[in-house]
Design a protein around this motif. Sequence first.
Motif, PDB file in Angstrom:
ATOM      1  N   GLU A 147      30.737  41.499  48.420  1.00 47.05           N
ATOM      2  CA  GLU A 147      31.208  41.549  49.812  1.00 47.05           C
ATOM      3  C   GLU A 147      30.876  40.256  50.552  1.00 47.05           C
ATOM      4  N   ARG A 148      31.097  39.139  49.861  1.00 43.74           N
ATOM      5  CA  ARG A 148      30.872  37.824  50.445  1.00 43.74           C
ATOM      6  C   ARG A 148      32.208  37.083  50.555  1.00 43.74           C
ATOM      7  N   ALA A 149      32.245  36.116  51.447  1.00 40.88           N
ATOM      8  CA  ALA A 149      33.372  35.175  51.469  1.00 40.88           C
ATOM      9  C   ALA A 149      33.133  34.188  50.334  1.00 40.88           C
ATOM     10  N   VAL A 150      34.010  34.191  49.348  1.00 44.79           N
ATOM     11  CA  VAL A 150      33.709  33.482  48.111  1.00 44.79           C
ATOM     12  C   VAL A 150      34.886  32.598  47.701  1.00 44.79           C
ATOM     13  N   ALA A 151      34.555  31.434  47.179  1.00 47.06           N
ATOM     14  CA  ALA A 151      35.542  30.564  46.526  1.00 47.06           C
ATOM     15  C   ALA A 151      35.048  30.359  45.106  1.00 47.06           C
ATOM     16  N   LEU A 152      35.907  30.633  44.142  1.00 47.25           N
ATOM     17  CA  LEU A 152      35.434  30.792  42.768  1.00 47.25           C
ATOM     18  C   LEU A 152      36.316  30.012  41.799  1.00 47.25           C
ATOM     19  N   LEU A 153      35.668  29.340  40.892  1.00 45.90           N
ATOM     20  CA  LEU A 153      36.370  28.646  39.818  1.00 45.90           C
ATOM     21  C   LEU A 153      36.053  29.345  38.507  1.00 45.90           C
ATOM     22  N   GLY A 154      37.101  29.629  37.728  1.00 46.85           N
ATOM     23  CA  GLY A 154      36.902  30.246  36.419  1.00 46.85           C
ATOM     24  C   GLY A 154      37.552  29.407  35.344  1.00 46.85           C
ATOM     25  N   VAL A 155      36.867  29.246  34.239  1.00 46.79           N
ATOM     26  CA  VAL A 155      37.411  28.505  33.102  1.00 46.79           C
ATOM     27  C   VAL A 155      37.162  29.331  31.846  1.00 46.79           C
ATOM     28  N   ARG A 156      38.236  29.675  31.180  1.00 43.89           N
ATOM     29  CA  ARG A 156      38.115  30.458  29.947  1.00 43.89           C
ATOM     30  C   ARG A 156      38.703  29.645  28.804  1.00 43.89           C
ATOM     31  N   THR A 157      37.877  29.466  27.789  1.00 42.68           N
ATOM     32  CA  THR A 157      38.385  28.812  26.585  1.00 42.68           C
ATOM     33  C   THR A 157      37.841  29.564  25.383  1.00 42.68           C
TER      34      THR A 157
END
Lengths: 388, 398
Positions: A147-157
């Motif tokens: 329940e936070r204001a979030v900016a998220l980067l995801g990297v899947r390899t």
Amino acid sequence: MLAVRLFLQVATTLSAQGVLAGTHVNPIPGSGTLTELRVLQPVLMLHSTAVADHLSLHATLNLEGLTIPNGVLTVGAWGEGFNDRRHPHTYAHEVIITGNDLLGPRDGAINISISAGKGFVPFGSDDPMSRPALAYPVNHHWSQVLERAVALLGVRTGPVLLEAALFNGDEPERPAQWPRVAGRFGDSWSARVTAFPAPWLEIAGSHASVNSPEHRPGAGSVQQKWHLSARAERGVGIGQGYALLEWARTTEFGGFFAFNSLLGEASLALRGSRGYYRFERTDRPEESRTINLFRSLRPHLENTILGTTRWSVHTAGSRVRLGIPVPARLEAVVEGSYARAEGLSGGLFQPISIYGRDTVWSLTLGISISTGDKHRMGRYGAAAEHTH
Amino acid sequence: MRVVALSAILLLTACKDNGPPVVDPVTIPAPALVTTVPIPANYGVHDTFIRDGLVFVCAWNTGVIIYDIGNGIVGGTVASPKEVSRLVTANNGVPAGAGSAGAYVHNAWWFHNPVTSEKKYLFIGQEGPATIPTQTTGDIHVVDVSNLAAPVEVAFYHMSGTTPQGVHNFWMDEPAQILYAAYYNGGVVALNVSGTLTGDLATREIHRFKPAPTTFVWGVQLSGVSLYATDMLNGLSQLRLTGGTFSLISGGSNVTERYSADLWVGTSFAYTSTWGGSPRNGILGNALKIWRLDATGAPMLTDSIVIDSVSTVSDVKGSTDGKLLIASTEGGPRGGLWVYSLTNPAKPTLVARVSVQGGLHTAKIADIAGKRYVFAAKNPGTPSAPALLIYDVTAFAP
């Protein structure tokens, strides 16, 4: 033209759930017993994808602010000003927009995603609401940040997923509240690495630095959080098995305060029924309480606790599908918890002084109703690619 | 239809457990609120010190804020306090961790030295992270306020020991130039604060003393030759510093059903408050204790006033003429200010009361320009913010 139409096509799934549950706890703070009937975990979930799955929306509306404004009786629960009751969550539990696989085929098999909105940060394990037991574990605030204001980067390899996020450290104070973005967004961060050695197995480690989670203006301390987990979900014979083992640790003031948790849970679903068991041993900080012993002073006035209580809790239960012909999934729920609370380090708060004894048990009977396929909360973009 | 049914269930099962509002059996007048001074919600205001027309507001990580309320330095009045200056004291003396250490300004005493006629030093108590009653943190910080418009920190005292020990409330023997400090699990310490104060004041320690083997001293007050100390765990003690050594004269182990808190010592009576952040033996800290002092100053508990619907009676203070007693309360719907007449000091009579949303953490009483005021530290609440509240209680003096 057909290709354009497919590209713009929006796919949406909706789901909903709620549990009408009666819970009896013995003893409650101040001793004595209490039985309450509440609607628990009433949520509406939406998952939409568009632009050939490159754009997605995860949204979860949580109505606990209406059904449990004063929390729900839960053995050992704490957080957000509640004690021995689990707090209600905010109405906007999760509203996350994701740009998924941003580089498409240009980066080969790598999936890079960016997500933003209000929701879960990449730390710890799944929301307890999406796990077998109805009662939240004591370690909810050690093993999830949400329940936070979030900016998220995801990297899947391949079999490895990396997630990193910036967010606001302050946790909600009431169900209708939004995260404090001005002056707080970006004061906290987290990172999680997840390995998938087999299609049914996840092994994850994460760290979070959460600034002043319990004081919205920001005067509180920084929590340093670590979490390790292994999660398995696979077919077992003619049933479906699930298991989670997690360890969590949170420190403040360079280790002046330190809280640990170890939790293991498993379930087996068979022919419409599911049995489950959870054990945890979790440290709980004890705060000054108000005249209502279920509540702590909020906002905080200082950085003082009254001791640490170690909760060892066994929870077991079963959900049995009812064969009633309605357009939804109806289940009978029975769940019990038995806990022993141990005061650590000579703090003022001793379980016997507030409960009258050092063991607490609870029994819950309920009816669960759900419809649709729920998405896995807190898994966005590259992380949503591999969900069970 | 399903939505309607769900809504009905939601309404049926939503339950408020705050209980009915508290109603006084008789109407008690409220003191007049003179003004409200907002304090930044950096945990807010914890305590105040009033002297010479100035109020020193101890505002946690905002530091100490000095207001003119009649001193004349910047033209402030009680009704319209004007800020003179503010200072954030050092954050050493408390455990750090990444970005976590703070000034934690909790309490203050402006030292008027009758030997040198100086008004140079302001002592500040830093209340750091703590686990009650085993580990506390926080130092004494010394601020040079020779120039009130530009205060400067010049010295500190850190209580050494294997277990962390942190400071709480002060009292001074100004003619003897001795600062007494309650030090929670460290007991009580006396410091020689004569002359110039600079750097580490470890060598200024005269003596430290624990009234009981396991102790948690909240406050101290000097009265005559006796230093009274309230120990959260053990009650009220009478100490004496003789030849540089403390000794226990009387008291102790005299409040064991509740946790003790603040104190006020008059001529022949003393009053102590109780804390209830956690019930003791199932009992909240909702009592005001009344003590008779015998000819030797030994305290004897004679009566108690129990205030319902609060968990803690935080501060208790008397007026300099011994006619009024005030108490601040928190942790329940009756958190606020209680004003008692001491016409009969053995039986304080409630003459005024006001509830304050969020409660009051501390309250001090002071006479300014012929009027009597209470300076109260309002807790932050939801949605109201922390503030310094100033009440006029002149009308309630017998």
